[in-house]
Design a protein around this motif. Sequence first.
Motif, mmCIF file in Angstrom:
data_model
loop_
_atom_site.group_PDB
_atom_site.id
_atom_site.type_symbol
_atom_site.label_atom_id
_atom_site.label_comp_id
_atom_site.label_asym_id
_atom_site.label_seq_id
_atom_site.Cartn_x
_atom_site.Cartn_y
_atom_site.Cartn_z
ATOM 1 N N ASN A 168 111.611 112.874 -51.035
ATOM 2 C CA ASN A 168 110.420 113.008 -50.200
ATOM 3 C C ASN A 168 110.819 113.439 -48.797
ATOM 4 O O ASN A 168 111.915 113.123 -48.336
ATOM 5 C CB ASN A 168 109.648 111.684 -50.141
ATOM 6 C CG ASN A 168 109.004 111.352 -51.486
ATOM 7 O OD1 ASN A 168 108.865 112.227 -52.338
ATOM 8 N ND2 ASN A 168 108.630 110.097 -51.669
ATOM 9 N N LEU A 171 103.934 103.928 -56.842
ATOM 10 C CA LEU A 171 104.685 103.225 -55.806
ATOM 11 C C LEU A 171 106.158 103.653 -55.815
ATOM 12 O O LEU A 171 106.775 103.849 -54.766
ATOM 13 C CB LEU A 171 104.569 101.713 -56.048
ATOM 14 C CG LEU A 171 104.589 100.827 -54.813
ATOM 15 C CD1 LEU A 171 103.356 101.071 -53.949
ATOM 16 C CD2 LEU A 171 104.630 99.346 -55.232
ATOM 17 N N ASP A 175 97.446 111.197 -53.968
ATOM 18 C CA ASP A 175 97.709 110.091 -54.883
ATOM 19 C C ASP A 175 96.759 110.147 -56.073
ATOM 20 O O ASP A 175 97.133 109.786 -57.195
ATOM 21 C CB ASP A 175 97.577 108.753 -54.135
ATOM 22 C CG ASP A 175 98.820 108.463 -53.296
ATOM 23 O OD1 ASP A 175 99.768 109.283 -53.339
ATOM 24 O OD2 ASP A 175 98.849 107.421 -52.605
ATOM 25 N N LYS A 194 106.148 112.600 -46.885
ATOM 26 C CA LYS A 194 105.260 113.182 -47.899
ATOM 27 C C LYS A 194 105.976 113.297 -49.240
ATOM 28 O O LYS A 194 107.154 113.649 -49.291
ATOM 29 C CB LYS A 194 104.800 114.568 -47.440
ATOM 30 C CG LYS A 194 103.961 114.514 -46.177
ATOM 31 C CD LYS A 194 103.008 115.701 -46.108
ATOM 32 C CE LYS A 194 102.032 115.522 -44.972
ATOM 33 N NZ LYS A 194 102.361 116.357 -43.812
ATOM 34 N N LYS A 195 105.246 113.035 -50.313
ATOM 35 C CA LYS A 195 105.838 113.184 -51.645
ATOM 36 C C LYS A 195 106.057 114.661 -51.936
ATOM 37 O O LYS A 195 105.158 115.474 -51.809
ATOM 38 C CB LYS A 195 104.919 112.581 -52.696
ATOM 39 C CG LYS A 195 104.759 111.082 -52.562
ATOM 40 C CD LYS A 195 104.086 110.495 -53.797
ATOM 41 C CE LYS A 195 103.607 109.085 -53.502
ATOM 42 N NZ LYS A 195 102.376 109.092 -52.664
ATOM 43 N N GLN A 233 106.788 106.927 -54.201
ATOM 44 C CA GLN A 233 106.753 106.806 -52.740
ATOM 45 C C GLN A 233 108.172 106.686 -52.163
ATOM 46 O O GLN A 233 108.446 107.125 -51.057
ATOM 47 C CB GLN A 233 105.977 105.533 -52.381
ATOM 48 C CG GLN A 233 105.391 105.518 -51.003
ATOM 49 C CD GLN A 233 103.941 105.992 -51.046
ATOM 50 O OE1 GLN A 233 103.193 105.612 -51.931
ATOM 51 N NE2 GLN A 233 103.566 106.830 -50.101
#
Lengths: 361, 361
Positions: A325, A317, A349, A329-330, A320
């Motif tokens: 980012n 989390l 994930d 998107k990570k 995120q």
Amino acid sequence: MATPKKIEVIAAHPYPIWLDVGLEDLGQHLESVLRPGTSVLVVSQPQIAELYYQRLADGFKAYSIHLAVFPNREEEKSLARLQELTAEAVAAGLDRDGLIVALGGGVVGDLAGFLAATYMRGVRFLQVPTTLLAQVDSSIGGKVAVNHPAGKNLLGAFYPPIAVWTDFTTLDTLPWEEIQNGLAETVKHAVLGDVGLFEFLEEHAEGIKGREGGIWREMIRRSIAVKVRIVSEDEKEKGQRALLNLGHSFGHALESVLGYTGITHGQGVSIGTVAACHIAQRKGYLKNQEMQRIQNMLQVFGLPAHISGADSEELLLKMQADKKNKEGKKVIILPVNIGRAAESRDCSDDELREAWQEVLV
Amino acid sequence: MATPKKIEVIAAHPYPIWLDVGLEDLGQHLESVLRPGTSVLVVSQPQIAELYYQRLADGFKAYSIHLAVFPNREEEKSLARLQELTAEAVAAGLDRDGLIVALGGGVVGDLAGFLAATYMRGVRFLQVPTTLLAQVDSSIGGKVAVNHPAGKNLLGAFYPPIAVWTDFTTLDTLPWEEIQNGLAETVKHAVLGDVGLFEFLEEHAEGIKGREGGIWREMIRRSIAVKVRIVSEDEKEKGQRALLNLGHSFGHALESVLGYTGITHGQGVSIGTVAACHIAQRKGYLKNQEMQRIQNMLQVFGLPAHISGADSEELLLKMQADKKNKEGKKVIILPVNIGRAAESRDCSDDELREAWQEVLV
């Protein structure tokens, strides 16, 4: 061939990193750019100032030099402390022609740099890094910032110094834990950008741990060179520079979830690098044997590959919300063999969860 | 010939000033530079937001737009408010690809711009000035800042917007006192840089006071053109740009000594311009008749040439601390005829005292 004493950072405003120079020589070195009488504000922390301020100030007799110190705590990297330091700068008579010198580690550099970037819309700034972490990493590249309750380094600027003045003797008194913070970044630099440096670290691990002068200097110089090369290619982090974030998306999440207690930045980066290696290995970017070499290297320096007391879902989390980012998107930096790295935006994930599970015990 | 709808500011990062455009059209105009879904934070004040936010937001349906307002007080231009706005930006999901829009006058532009300059080390910034002062002056040139107890605009940056979006209809509801703040800067622009604009102001004074559309637009366009020309020549205030400070060294001292109450910025600038005229006239830079024309012009717009309740010695002391002073010398901008100005560093305290005495009653 003599080792060069200067490495130049190429940027919109290029600046030199002076290596193996003496604190007491800085004032004289600046004679060509600072008029006599120029107001100089040195920003530092009590213990560092006690050790080094006098040596620095002795060289600044031609100037109007003042010292402003703040307590040695990460919480001080705040707008509230910026407000206080601004008052001290005004009291010291710092004007637009003045100079702000950061004497200390990363927190000092970030805070003093943000003051320099904003005071009267920008005055000259000079970095005098006194920790290994600051010397090989945070003093280079012009990133300055303060923290905010909603995020680390959330408010800041790209504000290059006019120079970085690196006196290796300030490392002599540094506790081993502080050295480890710098070593974690040095291993990171080797993994993402210089296989030769990685081999050097493997070969001279004992000499490094023993702080042997020649080996120590060579390691620092090469670690700096990696950072300089990357920030010279991409000053404002539009591309390449993101690679320096290797291990940091994981590390920052970890530090944040643990409330910045019980874990050093170096430990966070070390565990984060291991986590990134696991993903890279599964994706086929990194051989199993290379992953082992990286883990061994960190272990030799006493840096951890595992940690307990954090929850992978909570960590996920946190990732995120990472400010690096892009487009929702990570962005994860992955090693590609030893000596290269690449940015990935397609880590699922599940992949991240698995990587966390590898390092959580 | 049609009046151009766009004036370009030439700078390290050039940007356009769009004139006579509609708030509701901004969103569509940005389609080529903002991806759909981009997070947009509009920073404003309650009364302005009530009047204009919906018109703006209607055009931003393709984006994720949020509003953050702060009370309409000069004290809000502070690091404390920056801290609050940062929290709101995070809550609004503003990321590095986001956009901050300043909807309002000078205080909004300065504060929102400083937030944009520092949030995640800089996100895109757009100015939507809704006051005459902001349209002809403060929205142009990229200066952003917050105040500090030790000085106005003490912490800030040079941070150009990606564009300035100037909707003249927002001036329709502006109180006369607010208009005067803009007129003071317009007279200043004419005096320091455009004798033709000065003659235009003289000729059309009644039309300007009556807010006649065509005259009003022409005045704003020409006033903006002076500012654009000067900041294009000198973005970071290394030379020419200092000329824009005409009347302001005196004006700021006055506002400061009076504690920013009982005097508007425009009144301060007006009195300051008169004071500068007195010195210029004594030094032979300005004919007596020109000084009279400048004073008349200000008077026609209801701007003062005199003030009571301040002490010249105290004012002199304040000027000593002006952040525009250089190398310990007071920097004073003096008109040279009408339409030119020059920087003087050799005004003696006696000359400044005499000038103050001319305007103090």
